[in-house]
Write an enzyme that holds these catalytic residues in place. Structure first.
Site: not given
Lengths: 557, 233, 411
Positions: A67, A178, A206, A208, A250
């Protein structure tokens, strides 16, 4: 040794201009076909000349790269293709030396299934500490209220693991399990990772996919109160030991749902404004300001020390999750004539092709990006009008090598073309022969120099980053007009969303006696009187005016 | 009789054919050598261009104020100029190797001599190249300086300096090539002297004016020199 | 905030021994022992007035003592006044580097000693000068005291024609001598000057720094300016290039500051202005005009890389005028300067060449100005220079527009 952040002002992120970079796509210094940190280091001069102040690096950690690096298998090292930890530190110090901040990714909703934690978890006994790092279940019927995000590839949020003999939970790809935040050990590990990078001197993180950190039965498993508890913990740990750092959230959600991620100024410093972006494109295509004005009206106030992050395009698709059904249909019709341009719930194209390479449209959208209340984020390559390649899978079409020159491999790498991680864009319109940094650098009126000038101008006026916004309501709906006020400055922005010239009359009663000075060319316009202020704008034209006290007023003082 | 003619014709035809047959491999070798050298030149040129771009050769030259290069070759950047030069050198070498394929002692000797000569040639060209760049840079500096000093023959002076440097580097280049021997030395000494003399005259004639002017100011008007009337700082 | 600590170890040791001081004065011009003795004894009586019960430190160039062969403390030292040597260049006004280095040494010593004020006495060393400069900083809360000199109409022409109008138009402060070698500096300004945000100190004139940082600057009337040293005035072209270089580099450094400034404000000025008599000197400018005409012939292509076509045309016209009609319009002169600032920023050629190539145009301005004001009274000359300053301010939008939108395609 713990290093301090590079910014002097604790609110530096409010005045920042962020530049989003794929290390692998920027510049290849060792000729293996993949960009790397030494390459990025070489191009810092370019970034400094562009005027950006903060570099946001997409994940560069060891990863199976299923990914694009968001499936991390080791949070504390550098992917060998991108260089060594020493290379990263050298780059970080050089960026700081140029007064630039650096932001890295903290992808903590999930890990790669190759991560040692997951490998340990799947073999550990159920209920053990190792097993508890992830979310397991004997059935795939739990948390059914949660939607599937990658609709094109995933059928369920649960995947059966034959080794663990149980289902594990994943909101994204099935190879991205997760993490389980109900296990306090997970948060402890995450904080260790955060401290590791902050100690090195990294200025921003950041976060995510933060809405999905926690799962609860009977909910859609997004934006849950417990998620905010986790965030507050992370922020508290940051504030406790570090100064001048920043967290960017995000959260692809409605503004009212994103608002809690700022907390009382005690969660995230910055959060993306996702719904604004598709509406800018929509307003432009519709030649009507209403979509933009509507979404900004529905944007709640945020704490004093917080800020929206604004962008036109990024490394993902132009997401259409935050528009309604009808608007989504319209966007698909308007901007993705070829079905291959669509992916998941969005459009995988770059800015220039979306604007059909019309420089005035590109400039207009960038002028909005740079003048709206928030911190603008520029996606690498958009400053020169790079194109995309819809024949590449997933979102790789917008992640092609940066086009430096007309030489082989667009000057990105000296490796053989087949060794590149991705083919360069080579079509006649957007290909590296036509669009590249070298040719635009020397040409005063190139897109690159336009961007440099505009970024310099934006940085000159702090009101853009810090002031409030107030829409004007002229009769002509093809005109978007707004005021930015604060920091002792007042700026009037007027944009023509239409492809034809438009007249407009603005009600500027409150500013009677002031003189609008067009900021790009420092042109003085007539003083504002008691009548509505008349302007005409060319096709896709825009004005930035600084409202100055008229000379007579100054002399009277 | 017919037999003799036939034999003679046969012999000469055989000779021609033999000669031609001897020539063909050499010719093929020449063509191959040239082709290979063209390819090598291309590759090398590409690499050179890359590395020069990499070190921002053009920008560096410009920042040193040596934009004079673009005056020599207005169509190409300095990088292209260097690349082209190197490429042609390689092609030339290839052609020489090709000629060496002809099995003649004379050509071989010529080739060996040329090869011995080649480094000298390269040095000479580099000398000329930098001489030219430096000459232009200095000429501009001298021109500005001379105008500021109000010397009447400023342009002449700058031209003199330019040619002085060019002549000097040319002499050095010829020396390296070993062309002309002492005659060149002598000729250049004379030329050099001539230019220096011309420069001296230019300065002298110019300053004659200056001197007479300041004398006039001092003696006839009995005033201080005009320059002293003004304080710039 | 990082402050670059480059104070020399010996000086640091001396400073540590002294401990604290309220006033630190640098005397870079005292290059011999005799001079130093006489200056110190003349300044000493001022100290009690300035700082009752205060301690003062004088810094002198380390060459002053070396010249007499002696070392060790000078006899003048006592509780209230200490002296110590410091590596210091003779300060040349207009020379960014020597001024900057001298100032930096002074301010670093001042910072180490926790001084309430630092005074640089680069040209004048009189007791009055010290008193007048220091008082506003000590008593009125100013951060920088700068001398304001009266001048004869043909004096300090680079300042009148370029530095003053340009700095005034750019930074909005009517500071007449921004490159003065005598300065009184508050600890607040010293701290700002010594800051090194990116590991390297921003150099540049301290006056610009003070104005851009929004600090309080005042002027002090000091009569007529002391004559520049011979080395300073030797070569117009070199002096001009030096001044322009410092000025243009500052313009680049402080671009964010001056782009926001409109108009200009007068500064608080202490003391009574001195005014000269009307001098009826007829100006002999034909050499300057000749130099300009020569430049117009020979330097045209160099100028063309910097100047816009319209300005070039105006200069060519000027070169054809007879001496009695020789007038360089203010607008043209301002355009020339603004174009050179932009060319300097864009590095169109070697910066040294560029700056030196401006000399003939500067001489043309001097000639035109001299012809115009030769019969003027001092007041009329002031008015004339005020008009020039107004032209600089009026045309600032031209500079702004080209600065923000650099393009070779100009009028």
């Amino acid at each position: 040794m713990k290093k301090s952040g590079s910014a002097r002002d604790p609110l530096w992120y409010k005045d920042a201009v962020i530049y989003e970079i794929h290390v692998k796509a920027f510049f290849d210094a060792n000729n293996d076909g993949i960009g790397d940190f030494p390459g990025l280091l070489q191009k810092l001069d370019y970034l400094e000349a562009l005027g950006v102040t903060c570099l946001w690096l997409l994940p560069f950690f060891p990863s199976p790269l299923r990914d694009d690096g968001y499936d991390i298998s080791d949070y504390l090292s550098i992917h060998p293709s991108y260089g060594t930890m020493e290379d990263f530190k050298t780059f970080l110090n050089a960026a700081h030396g140029r007064g630039m901040q650096v932001m890295v990714e903290l992808v903590v909703n999930h890990t790669s299934d190759q991560h040692p934690w997951f490998q340990a978890a799947r073999t550990a006994a159920p209920g053990s500490k190792e097993r508890d790092f992830y979310v397991w279940s004997d059935t795939d019927r739990k948390y059914e209220g949660a939607r599937i995000i990658f609709t094109d590839t995933e059928k369920s949020n649960w995947t059966w693991d034959p080794i663990a003999k149980a289902y594990y939970w994943h909101r994204f790809f099935s190879h991205q399990p997760d993490l389980n935040y109900d296990n306090p050990a997970v948060l402890e590990e995450v904080l260790k990772i955060m401290r590791y990078w902050l100690d090195m001197g990294v200025d921003g993180l950041r976060l995510d996919a933060i809405p999905y950190l926690v799962e609860r039965e009977g909910t859609n498993c997004e934006n849950l109160p417990d998620t905010h508890v986790v965030l507050k913990n992370i922020r508290a740990a940051m504030d406790e030991n570090y100064e001048g750092r920043m967290i960017l959230a995000e959260a692809n959600q409605w503004p009212s749902d994103v608002r809690p991620y700022f907390g009382d100024g005690d969660e995230c410093h910055l959060a993306f404004h996702f719904p604004l972006m598709p509406r800018m494109f929509m307003a432009l295509r519709l030649e009507d300001r209403q979509p933009i004005v509507d979404i900004m009206r529905h944007t709640p106030e945020i704490p004093e020390n917080c800020q929206w992050g604004l962008f036109l395009r990024n490394h993902d698709e132009l997401t259409l999750e935050m528009v309604n059904e009808e608007e989504r249909d319209y966007m698909y019709l308007a901007y993705s004539s070829d079905p291959r341009m669509r992916i998941n719930v969005g459009i995988r194209r770059r800015l220039a092709p979306l604007m059909e390479n019309n420089s005035r449209r590109i400039e207009l959208l960038n002028s909005l990006l740079l003048s709206f209340p928030g911190t603008p984020i520029i996606y690498y390559g958009d400053e020169i009008g790079m194109g995309d390649n819809i024949h590449l899978g997933d979102r790789n079409g917008v992640r092609t090598p940066m086009q430096w020159s007309g030489d082989r491999n667009a000057g990105f790498s000296r490796a053989a073309p087949e060794m590149l991680y991705s083919p360069v864009i080579s079509d006649p319109v957007y290909g590296y022969g036509a669009v590249n940094v070298e040719s635009q650098d020397g040409e005063a009126s190139s897109p690159l120099n336009w961007m440099r000038n505009m970024v310099a101008l934006r940085k000159l006026f702090r009101v853009f980053g810090r002031g409030v916004m107030e829409f004007l309501d002229p009769g002509n709906r093809k005109i978007l007009a707004y005021l930015r006020r604060g920091e002792g400055e007042t700026v009037l922005c007027v944009a023509n969303l239409s492809r034809f010239a438009q007249p407009v009359e603005l009600n500027l009663q409150a500013y009677q006696g002031m003189r609008p000075v067009e900021m790009l060319g420092y042109v003085e316009f007539p003083v504002i009187g008691s009548q509505p202020y008349s302007l005409s704008l060319g096709p896709y034209g825009f004005f930035w005016f600084e409202l100055q006290k008229a000379r007579e007023q100054i002399e009277a003082q | 009789m017919w037999n003799q003619v036939h034999q003679a014709l046969n012999e000469s035809t055989t000779r021609v054919i033999t000669g031609f047959a001897k020539l063909v491999p050499g010719l093929v070798a020449l063509i191959v050598a040239v082709l290979v050298s063209v390819v090598v030149a291309r590759v090398f040129g590409f690499l050179l261009r890359r590395s020069l771009r990499g070190i921002k050769f053009d920008a560096k030259l410009a920042s040193w104020g040596l934009s004079g290069l673009s005056e020599i070759s207005p169509t190409g950047s300095p990088t292209l100029l260097v690349v082209r030069f190197v490429s042609w050198c390689i092609i030339l070498v290839g052609a020489l190797i090709g000629i060496a394929a002809f099995d003649a002692t004379l050509t071989q000797q010529m080739v060996i001599r040329l090869f011995e000569y080649f480094p000298n040639f390269l040095v000479a060209v580099v000398l000329l190249f930098f001489g030219n760049v430096i000459a232009r840079f200095l000429a501009r500096g001298v021109l500005i300086g001379a105008v500021n000093m109000n010397l009447p023959y400023a342009r002449l002076l700058s031209l003199g300096v330019k040619w002085l440097v060019i002549v000097l580097t040319s002499a050095m280049a010829l020396e390296h090539l070993g062309i002309g021997g002492r005659i060149v030395d002598l000729a250049f000494a004379i030329l050099f002297g001539g230019i220096v003399l011309a420069l001296a005259l230019a300065v002298g004639l110019g300053s004659k004016d200056l001197v007479s002017r300041s004398l006039e100011n001092q003696t006839i008007h009995g005033k201080e020199r005009s320059e002293e009337q003004f304080r710039h700082l | 905030m990082a402050v670059l600590d480059t104070i020399a170890p010996e000086a640091k040791e001396r400073a540590d021994r002294v401990g604290e001081a309220d006033l630190v004065v640098a005397l870079p011009s005292c290059q011999s022992r005799e001079l130093l003795d006489s200056v110190v004894s003349s300044l000493r009586p001022v100290l009690p007035d300035l700082l009752p019960n205060g301690k003062a430190v004088f810094l002198y160039p380390d060459t002053a003592v070396a010249s007499t062969g002696g070392n060790g403390d000078l006899p003048a030292a006592d509780e209230s006044l200490q002296l110590f040597p410091y590596a210091m260049l003779p300060v040349e006004r207009y020379n960014e580097q020597s001024l900057d280095q001298g100032l930096r040494s002074l301010l670093q010593v001042g910072r180490t000693l926790g001084a309430k004020i630092c005074v640089m006495m680069g040209s004048e060393t009189s007791p009055d000068s010290l008193r007048n400069l220091a008082e506003p900083v000590l008593n009125d809360g100013f951060d920088l005291g700068v001398p304001l000199y009266a001048r004869h109409k043909f004096d300090s022409l680079i300042n009148s024609g370029i530095v003053y109008p340009l700095t005034r138009a750019l930074y909005g402060a009517r500071l007449h001598y921004s490159m003065a070698a005598d300065l009184a500096i508050s600890p607040r300004l010293a701290e700002k000057y010594l800051q090194a945000p990116h590991g390297q100190p921003d150099s540049g004139w301290i006056t610009t720094k003070a104005v851009c940082a929004g600090l309080q600057v005042c002027q002090v009337n000091r009569g007529f300016a002391p004559a520049p040293s011979v080395s300073e005035s030797a070569d117009v072209s070199a002096s001009l290039a030096q001044v322009l270089s410092a000025l243009f580099l500052d313009a680049e450094r402080y671009a964010g500051c001056w782009q926001k400034v409109r108009g200009s404000q007068a500064l608080r000025t202490f003391g009574r202005p001195a005014r000269g008599e009307t001098e009826n000197a007829s100006a002999d400018v034909h050499v300057m005009i000749e130099t300009f005409q020569r430049g117009c012939k020979d330097l045209l292509d160099i100028w063309a890389t910097a100047l816009s076509p319209a300005t070039m045309l105006n200069l060519k016209k000027l070169a054809r005028l007879p001496a009695d009609q020789f007038r360089l319009a203010d607008g043209v002169w301002v355009h020339v300067l603004y174009d050179f600032i932009l060319a300097h920023r864009q590095r169109v050629m070697s910066r040294e060449h560029l700056l030196r190539a401006m000399t003939p145009i500067y001489l043309a301005w001097v000639a035109s100005y001299a012809l115009e004001v030769q019969t003027f009274s001092p007041l009329a000359v002031e008015d004339r220079l005020e008009t020039l300053c107004a032209a600089f301010e009026d045309l600032k939008p031209y500079l702004l527009s080209r600065w923000r939108w650099p393009d070779r395609f100009n009028p």
